[in-house]
Write an enzyme that holds these catalytic residues in place. Sequence first.
Site, PDB file in Angstrom:
ATOM      1  N   LYS A   1       0.809  -1.201   0.000  1.00 27.92           N
ATOM      2  CA  LYS A   1       0.000   0.000   0.000  1.00 27.92           C
ATOM      3  C   LYS A   1       0.853   1.266   0.000  1.00 27.92           C
ATOM      4  O   LYS A   1       0.393   2.336  -0.356  1.00 27.92           O
ATOM      5  CB  LYS A   1      -0.896   0.021   1.257  1.00 27.92           C
ATOM      6  CG  LYS A   1      -1.829  -1.134   1.406  1.00 27.92           C
ATOM      7  CD  LYS A   1      -2.528  -0.988   2.789  1.00 27.92           C
ATOM      8  CE  LYS A   1      -3.229  -2.267   3.142  1.00 27.92           C
ATOM      9  NZ  LYS A   1      -3.698  -2.246   4.538  1.00 27.92           N
ATOM     10  N   GLY A   2       2.088   1.145   0.472  1.00 27.70           N
ATOM     11  CA  GLY A   2       2.883   2.330   0.797  1.00 27.70           C
ATOM     12  C   GLY A   2       3.083   3.330  -0.322  1.00 27.70           C
ATOM     13  O   GLY A   2       3.228   4.521  -0.070  1.00 27.70           O
TER      14      GLY A   2
ATOM     15  N   ASP B   1       7.496   2.599  -2.445  1.00 30.76           N
ATOM     16  CA  ASP B   1       7.710   3.692  -1.479  1.00 30.76           C
ATOM     17  C   ASP B   1       9.141   3.689  -0.947  1.00 30.76           C
ATOM     18  O   ASP B   1       9.829   4.707  -1.000  1.00 30.76           O
ATOM     19  CB  ASP B   1       6.689   3.634  -0.331  1.00 30.76           C
ATOM     20  CG  ASP B   1       6.698   2.301   0.423  1.00 30.76           C
ATOM     21  OD1 ASP B   1       7.373   1.348  -0.021  1.00 30.76           O
ATOM     22  OD2 ASP B   1       6.028   2.201   1.460  1.00 30.76           O
TER      23      ASP B   1
ATOM     24  N   ASP C   1      14.321  -1.063   1.319  1.00 34.07           N
ATOM     25  CA  ASP C   1      14.978  -1.175   2.622  1.00 34.07           C
ATOM     26  C   ASP C   1      15.993  -2.322   2.529  1.00 34.07           C
ATOM     27  O   ASP C   1      17.094  -2.133   2.004  1.00 34.07           O
ATOM     28  CB  ASP C   1      13.863  -1.416   3.646  1.00 34.07           C
ATOM     29  CG  ASP C   1      14.322  -1.462   5.088  1.00 34.07           C
ATOM     30  OD1 ASP C   1      15.283  -0.773   5.428  1.00 34.07           O
ATOM     31  OD2 ASP C   1      13.683  -2.175   5.883  1.00 34.07           O
TER      32      ASP C   1
ATOM     33  N   LYS D   1      16.997   3.265   1.242  1.00 29.24           N
ATOM     34  CA  LYS D   1      17.816   3.144   2.457  1.00 29.24           C
ATOM     35  C   LYS D   1      18.973   2.193   2.162  1.00 29.24           C
ATOM     36  O   LYS D   1      18.903   1.006   2.504  1.00 29.24           O
ATOM     37  CB  LYS D   1      16.996   2.509   3.574  1.00 29.24           C
ATOM     38  CG  LYS D   1      15.981   3.360   4.243  1.00 29.24           C
ATOM     39  CD  LYS D   1      15.480   2.570   5.468  1.00 29.24           C
ATOM     40  CE  LYS D   1      14.173   3.059   5.949  1.00 29.24           C
ATOM     41  NZ  LYS D   1      13.598   2.173   6.996  1.00 29.24           N
TER      42      LYS D   1
ATOM     43  N   PHE E   1      13.379   4.689  10.900  1.00 28.57           N
ATOM     44  CA  PHE E   1      12.019   4.297  10.544  1.00 28.57           C
ATOM     45  C   PHE E   1      11.187   5.526  10.213  1.00 28.57           C
ATOM     46  O   PHE E   1      10.973   6.404  11.048  1.00 28.57           O
ATOM     47  CB  PHE E   1      11.366   3.492  11.669  1.00 28.57           C
ATOM     48  CG  PHE E   1      10.204   2.701  11.162  1.00 28.57           C
ATOM     49  CD1 PHE E   1      10.387   1.456  10.574  1.00 28.57           C
ATOM     50  CD2 PHE E   1       8.918   3.222  11.222  1.00 28.57           C
ATOM     51  CE1 PHE E   1       9.317   0.737  10.060  1.00 28.57           C
ATOM     52  CE2 PHE E   1       7.843   2.520  10.704  1.00 28.57           C
ATOM     53  CZ  PHE E   1       8.043   1.273  10.135  1.00 28.57           C
TER      54      PHE E   1
HETATM   55  P1  IMP Z   1      12.311  -4.417   2.137  1.00 21.60           P
HETATM   56  O1  IMP Z   1      11.681  -5.682   1.654  1.00 21.60           O
HETATM   57  O2  IMP Z   1      13.091  -4.639   3.409  1.00 21.60           O
HETATM   58  O3  IMP Z   1      13.118  -3.675   1.110  1.00 21.60           O
HETATM   59  O4  IMP Z   1      11.148  -3.480   2.612  1.00 21.60           O
HETATM   60  C1  IMP Z   1      10.292  -2.963   1.736  1.00 21.60           C
HETATM   61  C2  IMP Z   1       9.018  -2.426   2.372  1.00 21.60           C
HETATM   62  O5  IMP Z   1       9.082  -2.332   3.794  1.00 21.60           O
HETATM   63  C3  IMP Z   1       8.817  -1.016   1.909  1.00 21.60           C
HETATM   64  O6  IMP Z   1       8.197  -0.997   0.666  1.00 21.60           O
HETATM   65  C4  IMP Z   1       7.959  -0.452   2.995  1.00 21.60           C
HETATM   66  O7  IMP Z   1       6.602  -0.735   2.731  1.00 21.60           O
HETATM   67  C5  IMP Z   1       8.438  -1.170   4.237  1.00 21.60           C
HETATM   68  N1  IMP Z   1       9.390  -0.302   4.948  1.00 21.60           N
HETATM   69  C6  IMP Z   1      10.738  -0.298   4.862  1.00 21.60           C
HETATM   70  N2  IMP Z   1      11.266   0.676   5.616  1.00 21.60           N
HETATM   71  C7  IMP Z   1      10.217   1.311   6.182  1.00 21.60           C
HETATM   72  C8  IMP Z   1      10.103   2.470   7.042  1.00 21.60           C
HETATM   73  O8  IMP Z   1      11.075   3.128   7.440  1.00 21.60           O
HETATM   74  N3  IMP Z   1       8.846   2.832   7.386  1.00 21.60           N
HETATM   75  C9  IMP Z   1       7.742   2.164   6.953  1.00 21.60           C
HETATM   76  N4  IMP Z   1       7.784   1.112   6.138  1.00 21.60           N
HETATM   77  C10 IMP Z   1       9.023   0.686   5.759  1.00 21.60           C
HETATM   78 MG    MG Z   2       6.192  -0.840   0.245  1.00 15.44          MG
END
Ligand code: IMP
Ligand code: MG
Length: 180
Positions: free
Chosen positions: A50-51, A105, A108, A136, A157
């Site tokens: 959703k982000g 969005d 990470d 990030k 975060f």
């Molecule tokens: P990844 O799979 O670790 O790259 O994370 C991806 C998803 O985690 C992002 O698309 C966000 O929806 C969520 N996410 C990562 N970092 C944050 C944050 O700082 N705040 C809120 N959601 C996050």
């Molecule tokens: Mg996301």
Amino acid sequence: MKSQESCSAITPFLSAESIEKRIREMGRTISDDYLEKTRLSPLHLVVVLKGAFIFAADLVRQITVPCTIDFIHASSYGSAKTSSGKVAIKHTLAIEGRHLLLIEDIIDTGLTMQHITAELAALKPASMKICSLLDKPEARLHPVEIAYTGFVVPNTFLVGYGVDYDEQYRQLPSIGVLDS
Ligand code: IMP
Ligand code: MG
């Protein structure tokens, strides 16, 4: 009921104005890059819910080449601030032969994008690139190639502008650091 702001402190990080300005620039760059490719078929934006819903709504209005839009649902976070390590993806996309631009969005750890790109590559798009509002890099565990990045951010975060903590704070017009 207490307001969200009175429950947790949010330190301002990216203003609504700076986000708007950056998205205008991104829209111009994307439109320039896809000018030739979209003479034959429209650019297909695939928004990761959703982000990315607010980012995508603003970005699409800055894209001047022909485009279509669809959505994919991915979740890797429960109610925690760290990734669960599992990614659930839901979609019904028809993308064979299309030029895809994935709209996310935050990248990470990179786990979510690795899963999504692997799954969508199997459906044989003509091309596939990633556009993320936030990156990030310090948190990266799985390599991801991001073609268009809004802002490189530290490993904290963040919430607001579509980005949540436990489904809250998405409606904030700017992005802030959620203090633990
Ligand atoms: P990844 O799979 O670790 O790259 O994370 C991806 C998803 O985690 C992002 O698309 C966000 O929806 C969520 N996410 C990562 N970092 C944050 C944050 O700082 N705040 C809120 N959601 C996050
Ligand atoms: Mg996301």
